[in-house]
Design a protein around this motif. Sequence first.
Motif, short mmCIF file in Angstrom:
data_model
loop_
_atom_site.label_atom_id
_atom_site.label_comp_id
_atom_site.label_asym_id
_atom_site.label_seq_id
_atom_site.Cartn_x
_atom_site.Cartn_y
_atom_site.Cartn_z
N LYS A 87 0.82 -1.22 0.00
CA LYS A 87 0.00 0.00 0.00
C LYS A 87 0.85 1.26 0.00
N ASN A 88 2.12 1.14 0.33
CA ASN A 88 3.01 2.30 0.30
C ASN A 88 3.48 2.66 -1.10
N LYS B 83 16.47 4.14 -7.18
CA LYS B 83 15.59 5.32 -7.23
C LYS B 83 14.15 4.94 -6.92
N ARG B 84 13.71 3.77 -7.39
CA ARG B 84 12.31 3.36 -7.15
C ARG B 84 12.09 3.04 -5.67
N ILE B 85 13.08 2.40 -5.05
CA ILE B 85 12.95 2.10 -3.62
C ILE B 85 13.01 3.40 -2.82
N ALA B 86 13.97 4.28 -3.18
CA ALA B 86 14.12 5.54 -2.46
C ALA B 86 12.85 6.37 -2.52
N ARG B 87 12.19 6.37 -3.68
CA ARG B 87 10.96 7.13 -3.85
C ARG B 87 9.90 6.69 -2.85
N THR B 88 9.77 5.39 -2.66
CA THR B 88 8.77 4.87 -1.72
C THR B 88 9.17 5.15 -0.28
N VAL B 89 10.44 5.01 0.03
CA VAL B 89 10.93 5.30 1.39
C VAL B 89 10.68 6.75 1.76
N ILE B 90 10.96 7.66 0.82
CA ILE B 90 10.72 9.09 1.07
C ILE B 90 9.24 9.35 1.32
N ALA B 91 8.38 8.71 0.53
CA ALA B 91 6.93 8.89 0.70
C ALA B 91 6.48 8.40 2.07
N ILE B 92 7.05 7.28 2.53
CA ILE B 92 6.70 6.75 3.85
C ILE B 92 7.14 7.73 4.94
N ASP B 93 8.37 8.21 4.83
CA ASP B 93 8.89 9.14 5.83
C ASP B 93 8.11 10.46 5.82
N ASN C 51 12.80 0.26 -14.73
CA ASN C 51 11.81 0.83 -13.79
C ASN C 51 10.70 -0.15 -13.47
N TYR C 52 10.28 -0.94 -14.46
CA TYR C 52 9.19 -1.90 -14.23
C TYR C 52 9.64 -2.96 -13.23
N VAL C 53 10.86 -3.42 -13.36
CA VAL C 53 11.40 -4.40 -12.41
C VAL C 53 11.54 -3.76 -11.03
N GLY C 54 12.01 -2.50 -11.00
CA GLY C 54 12.17 -1.82 -9.72
C GLY C 54 10.88 -1.76 -8.93
N ASP C 55 9.80 -1.34 -9.56
CA ASP C 55 8.53 -1.25 -8.84
C ASP C 55 7.94 -2.62 -8.54
N ALA C 56 8.20 -3.60 -9.40
CA ALA C 56 7.75 -4.96 -9.11
C ALA C 56 8.43 -5.49 -7.84
N ILE C 57 9.70 -5.16 -7.67
CA ILE C 57 10.41 -5.56 -6.46
C ILE C 57 9.83 -4.85 -5.24
N VAL C 58 9.63 -3.53 -5.35
CA VAL C 58 9.10 -2.76 -4.22
C VAL C 58 7.71 -3.25 -3.83
N SER C 59 6.96 -3.79 -4.77
CA SER C 59 5.61 -4.29 -4.45
C SER C 59 5.65 -5.45 -3.45
N ASN C 60 6.82 -6.04 -3.23
CA ASN C 60 6.98 -7.14 -2.27
C ASN C 60 7.33 -6.67 -0.86
N LEU C 61 7.61 -5.39 -0.69
CA LEU C 61 8.34 -4.94 0.50
C LEU C 61 7.49 -4.23 1.54
N GLN C 62 6.20 -4.49 1.58
CA GLN C 62 5.31 -3.81 2.53
C GLN C 62 5.89 -3.86 3.94
N GLY C 63 6.18 -2.69 4.53
CA GLY C 63 6.65 -2.61 5.91
C GLY C 63 8.13 -2.83 6.11
N ARG C 64 8.86 -3.15 5.07
CA ARG C 64 10.31 -3.36 5.23
C ARG C 64 11.12 -2.71 4.11
#
Length: 773
Positions: free
Chosen positions: A251-252, A608-618, A574-587
Amino acid sequence: MKKHVYIIGTLLMAIVLYQCATRKFINFSANPPKADVNSSPVVPPGQSISKMKLEEGMAISMIASEPLISTPVAMTFDKHNCIWVLEMQDYMPDTSAKGEELANGKVVVLTDKDKDGVMDGRTVVIDSLLMPRAFCLIEDGILVASPPNLYFYQLANDKVVKRTLVDPKYTEGGNVEHQPNGLYRGLDNWIYNANSPKRYRKAGDKWLIAPMQEQGQWGITQDNEGRIYSNDNSTNLNGDFFPPGLGLNNKNLKTKAGFNQRIVADNKVYPIRPTPGVNRGYMKGILDDSLRLNNFTAAAGPLIYRGGLFGPEYNFNGFTPEPSANLIKRNIITELRGNVVRGKQAYKGREFLASADERFRPVSLYDGPDGALYVVDMYRGIIQHKTYLTPYLKGEIEKRNLTQPLSCGRLYKIYPLGKKLNNVVFPADPIKLVALLGNTNGYVRDKAQQILVDTKPQAAIPALRQAIKSDNVLLVTHALWTLEGLGELIADEVLALLKSAQWKIRMQALTVSQSVIGKDSYKAFAGILQDMIARNDTAAAPYVGFVTNAVQPFDRKLADGILLALAKKFPKNNYVGDAIVSNLQGREHEFQKQMLALMPDTALAINKRIARTVIAIDDAKLNSDPALMAKYYPRGVAIYATVCKTCHGEDGNGVAGLAPPLNKSEIVNGPKATLTSILLKGLSGPVKVNGKVYQAPEIAGEMPGFADNKDYTDDDLAQVMNFIRRSWQNKGDKVNAPDVKTLRSKLATRQKTFTMDELTAPAKPEDAATKTN
């Protein structure tokens, strides 16, 4: 000689009479229909096709009209090929929407008693519906969306025997123009919607509600691979590069690469009549010198044509109706490298279908059992809802008497001239239904699958297991998902298909594998996923990332190993990056450290795709307490949820293709007169927010104002401004109702929306706001 002339004349007259009787129209491009900019009379049903200009080689027939139907907005076929129609009879009775609350919408069934191709029978199945906007036949009943509720009506002989509330918040938030709709049965057996974060599925007597990628405004469709397409009012065609059931686990991760993409970037339209009756017709660039609309402003329910009747050049074509310009556009879509799908307009300077009748309002398109393209024509003058109705458009409506009548509506079908139309009959024999899963008509394949899933005949299962061994990709695809829908698909069958030489089959097997991976099979699936990475399978790589989520519950270390190997092999994807991040809820933070230790280059797409989500969470942790905002500004919260959220997002961070962020916006946090001016009179892009310039097509070209909407008082507008100026990370000062009242008075004669250049000029915003035109 006279005898010959007489015979020829008689033959010509017979042809004319035949065309009138069957309501067909053959395109004569040398004699386009004429239109009067000052007059828009109701064209009788028997004459409406004479006002149309259709693609050469095509024919059109009217299959239903008033008084048989009224204000149709959606249609579908049942397994007997009867036509079901949803009527939104309470929509905008006049420019003030007086009477919209009367709940006189209906679900009706149309039948062709004399078998002449024109409907002549009508049965009301459900009435007293409030602004019904979507429906879907399933099992022994029908889902109907009647805001704010989603109901399931169990039927017997087309009569309601039971009503079940499926979702009391189907249209929670949003206004009439921005509420969920569609209820489209997808290839994967889930029911999808435009303008909604939810999807639905019937499991026995229970209804499952699960998340989906939110996209689109009105209408939804799919291609042969089950990928979803939609649009919003100002865009031609958007869509996904991947099936809709993938990447829904985090969801993040608010937006994902490859979803809700601009498939056709060209939004130019070519009406054959002057179209001054559009909401912003007074603005420069909206209309050309001949008063014709330049670009989409009311794009509606699209269709990816899969009927198989039109010929190979029409395969994978997307059609988009534009009711404000009285036309239907054709787009040619192509699959490019990897998973990318792009399209272009089929013609320059003309349309697939256009009408000189201003009341021709094609709002939804469908395929059918005969391969034809079906058109739902709401046939009325007013299509703009009062929420955004400008004084300019009110004047146009009055000028040409467009308010009445309210009881019209028409259905058409389009097909190749001279082609014989044959409705496919859906047999009771389940084995014959399985055979239809490989039919060239996509509608037939979908319906056969749905009938099998709804009726659950055990006799079909052996035939389905045999079908997935076929070389016919379409047959394999639908047989595979039919087994999934029946709960009969087994892991070994999917594992075998993952080794297919045909990418389309591997793609479906990857997508469906999430439903069969279990404790006895996850290692076998993990092995194949690892092999795909090792073989540098670029097309499969994002799917590997999405599917790995199903391995995690059984062995997280193994799953993380797959994700790290995937990131290492495809670090720039980028598609692979977001597919990976889709697995990482809460971690996400933990995995980011692992990634940076493995590949410290922060410029890599994966980082960059992981960092984008981490920044949004923070960032979200710094947001204001929403409960506190609801306490202080209850009316502001309600208005934001119904009017603003659709475009600006629940988190205030904007929605791609619609609107820029409000969170941390200089405009929101700046002088209150600037924001008040925008809320009253609207804003045209480009817009600079937090150092970034947003402009079309990244956002819609314009935000409407609310000065002329009597539903919103000065205090209402002050509250919604205070809500957004104190929500998330905004710290703007307070706006009071007298501030709004004062500026409303100064802007009373202004029609034009503001630009940021005006509002940020050296002069005070109040001075800029008082400029009129």
